[in-house]
Design a protein around this motif. Structure first.
Motif, PDB file in Angstrom:
ATOM      1  N   ASP B  38       0.930  -1.129  -0.001  1.00 32.78           N
ATOM      2  CA  ASP B  38       0.070  -0.235   0.094  1.00 32.78           C
ATOM      3  C   ASP B  38       0.873   1.254   0.074  1.00 32.78           C
ATOM      4  O   ASP B  38       1.549   1.394   0.784  1.00 32.78           O
ATOM      5  N   PHE B  39       0.894   2.078  -1.183  1.00 27.74           N
ATOM      6  CA  PHE B  39       1.666   3.162  -1.314  1.00 27.74           C
ATOM      7  C   PHE B  39       0.894   4.485  -0.557  1.00 27.74           C
ATOM      8  O   PHE B  39       1.405   5.440  -1.164  1.00 27.74           O
ATOM      9  N   ASP B  40      -0.332   4.432  -0.415  1.00 29.89           N
ATOM     10  CA  ASP B  40      -1.036   5.463  -0.033  1.00 29.89           C
ATOM     11  C   ASP B  40      -0.766   6.028   1.432  1.00 29.89           C
ATOM     12  O   ASP B  40      -1.542   5.744   2.470  1.00 29.89           O
ATOM     13  N   VAL B  41       0.411   6.394   1.627  1.00 31.62           N
ATOM     14  CA  VAL B  41       0.847   7.272   2.943  1.00 31.62           C
ATOM     15  C   VAL B  41      -0.013   8.007   3.309  1.00 31.62           C
ATOM     16  O   VAL B  41      -0.117   9.204   2.980  1.00 31.62           O
ATOM     17  N   GLY B  42      -0.615   7.787   4.689  1.00 32.28           N
ATOM     18  CA  GLY B  42      -1.496   8.866   5.303  1.00 32.28           C
ATOM     19  C   GLY B  42      -3.029   8.298   5.244  1.00 32.28           C
ATOM     20  O   GLY B  42      -3.883   8.643   6.036  1.00 32.28           O
ATOM     21  N   LEU B  43      -3.404   7.808   4.114  1.00 32.93           N
ATOM     22  CA  LEU B  43      -4.706   7.302   4.122  1.00 32.93           C
ATOM     23  C   LEU B  43      -4.677   5.876   3.437  1.00 32.93           C
ATOM     24  O   LEU B  43      -5.354   5.338   2.438  1.00 32.93           O
ATOM     25  N   ARG B  44      -4.036   5.048   4.567  1.00 35.08           N
ATOM     26  CA  ARG B  44      -3.977   3.604   4.007  1.00 35.08           C
ATOM     27  C   ARG B  44      -5.593   2.803   4.121  1.00 35.08           C
ATOM     28  O   ARG B  44      -6.371   3.331   4.906  1.00 35.08           O
ATOM     29  N   ASN B  45      -5.850   2.000   3.204  1.00 33.36           N
ATOM     30  CA  ASN B  45      -7.128   1.354   3.143  1.00 33.36           C
ATOM     31  C   ASN B  45      -7.059  -0.117   2.766  1.00 33.36           C
ATOM     32  O   ASN B  45      -7.849  -0.872   3.013  1.00 33.36           O
ATOM     33  N   LEU B  46      -5.793  -0.463   2.106  1.00 32.55           N
ATOM     34  CA  LEU B  46      -5.684  -1.972   1.630  1.00 32.55           C
ATOM     35  C   LEU B  46      -5.755  -2.752   2.968  1.00 32.55           C
ATOM     36  O   LEU B  46      -6.459  -3.744   2.646  1.00 32.55           O
ATOM     37  N   ASP B  47      -5.378  -2.526   4.039  1.00 35.72           N
ATOM     38  CA  ASP B  47      -5.597  -3.454   5.164  1.00 35.72           C
ATOM     39  C   ASP B  47      -6.985  -3.827   5.525  1.00 35.72           C
ATOM     40  O   ASP B  47      -7.427  -4.665   5.729  1.00 35.72           O
ATOM     41  N   LEU B  48      -7.768  -2.731   5.331  1.00 39.95           N
ATOM     42  CA  LEU B  48      -9.303  -2.629   5.752  1.00 39.95           C
ATOM     43  C   LEU B  48      -9.863  -3.477   4.617  1.00 39.95           C
ATOM     44  O   LEU B  48     -10.672  -4.508   5.008  1.00 39.95           O
ATOM     45  N   VAL B  49      -9.417  -3.362   3.446  1.00 37.70           N
ATOM     46  CA  VAL B  49     -10.323  -4.112   2.281  1.00 37.70           C
ATOM     47  C   VAL B  49      -9.845  -5.620   2.379  1.00 37.70           C
ATOM     48  O   VAL B  49     -10.472  -6.729   2.105  1.00 37.70           O
ATOM     49  N   MET B  50      -8.436  -5.975   2.916  1.00 38.14           N
ATOM     50  CA  MET B  50      -8.037  -7.303   3.016  1.00 38.14           C
ATOM     51  C   MET B  50      -8.443  -7.802   4.234  1.00 38.14           C
ATOM     52  O   MET B  50      -8.345  -9.200   4.580  1.00 38.14           O
TER      53      MET B  50
END
Lengths: 86, 269
Positions: B38-50
């Protein structure tokens, strides 16, 4: 069913077609700008200033365009001015 | 040797993270060792979707700054073997994303994995550039909507100029993934068709994911939609991944589903 619906909808603008045409235009402009060197806007502004000092052209009468040739870039400057002011 | 793939789009909210989670999961289901970054530093979301948000201890920035090593930061997926993710930092500054640091991480991961999927943030700032810089292939996620298509074209331009491959004079192989496709609205000429978008963006199509309730259900639960094999979106992601791997499959879900008389009378949705 579908034909009937199409019949009644024929007059409405098909918005997808409008979207497609707007996008084609926009994207071809984007692509042209994308390949321009960063200094181009500044160069353009300064060229226009210098040219107008002599020709007094309206700013619409000076066109600077940039072209990418296979191995080099090229700018094209088109200037026109009214006869009596030159 | 691992293949580095960026999932990118330019515009936000088009389904990058959803697509990254599902394609990554499908690759791992096929037996490929896969890691999602996840390269979205500050707005991470991949962990939630996973669905692994509660197991995040260290993140990408911790690894980049040497506060943790990779094996401490990688989170192993509980459903599929050989699937891992590296979360983005929620709090830290994205200036910590340096080319050298990212290169080091990717090189280290290359020894252990077959696929490294980089989930890009929206926009064309540092995070997005870092996500694409080392990629050899790209999946460009696009909605059939003007601003999304325009932004995708911009991203394709960046893939051709701002990646290591481009700097070495080699093309990044970019493929188009159209999401939130609604055949009914296309039929009414209120939505651009797959052909329209393909023609404008001029890169090969890897998949079409229909607008589907299953996607929201899946992200609510933290289970990538590809696990929902009954759903249209889940099947579309399986197809997409197969095509990504070089298999030829016909595109599905492009036509309006004609409901029979009985299902119209009695069937719900």
């Amino acid at each position: 069913m579908k034909r009937l619906r199409d019949f009644f909808q024929r007059d409405q603008d098909a918005s997808a077609n409008v979207a497609r045409e707007r996008l084609k235009l926009m994207i071809s402009q984007d692509r042209m700008q994308r390949n321009q060197p960063d200094f181009l806007p500044r160069l353009q502004k300064e060229l226009i200033e210098v040219i107008r000092r002599y020709t007094h052209s309206a700013s619409d009468d000076i066109q600077v365009s940039c072209h990418a040739l296979p191995h080099r870039s090229q700018i094209e400057v088109n200037v026109s001015w009214p006869k009596n002011t030159s | 040797m691992a293949r580095v793939v960026v999932i990118t789009s330019g515009k936000g909210g088009v389904g990058k993270t959803t697509s990254c989670a599902s394609i990554g999961t499908a690759l791992a289901m096929q037996g490929f060792r896969t890691v999602l970054i996840d390269f979205d530093v500050g707005l991470r979301n991949l962990d939630l979707v996973m669905g692994c948000e509660r197991r995040v201890v260290y993140d990408l920035i911790n690894v980049l700054s040497g506060e943790a090593n990779l094996s401490q930061a990688l989170i192993k997926d509980k459903r599929v073997d050989g699937l891992y993710m590296l979360p983005a930092s929620q709090t830290r500054d994205k200036d910590a994303l340096t080319t050298e640091g990212v290169e080091q991480i990717i090189n280290e991961l290359k020894d252990d994995f077959d696929y490294i999927l980089c989930d890009s943030p929206a926009g064309i700032e540092r995070g997005a550039i870092m996500a694409m810089y080392f990629a050899e292939a790209a999946v460009v996620v696009t909605n059939p909507e003007v601003s999304s298509v325009r932004d995708s074209d911009r991203i394709i331009g960046l893939l051709d100029s701002r990646t290591r491959m481009a700097e070495e004079g080699k093309p990044v192989s970019a493929q188009l993934l159209i999401t939130r496709y609604d055949p009914e609205r296309v039929e009414h000429a209120d939505m651009m068709s797959v052909q329209d978008i393909e023609e404008i963006l001029a890169i090969p199509l890897v998949g079409v994911v229909p607008e589907s309730d299953a996607v929201l259900r899946a992200s609510n639960k933290g289970t990538p939609v590809v696990h929902d094999k009954e759903s249209d979106a889940g099947q579309a992601y399986l197809d997409t991944t197969a095509r990504f791997l070089g298999e030829e499959r016909p595109m599905r879900f492009l036509e309006v589903e004609r409901k029979g008389f009985l299902s119209r009378m009695f069937g719900g949705r």
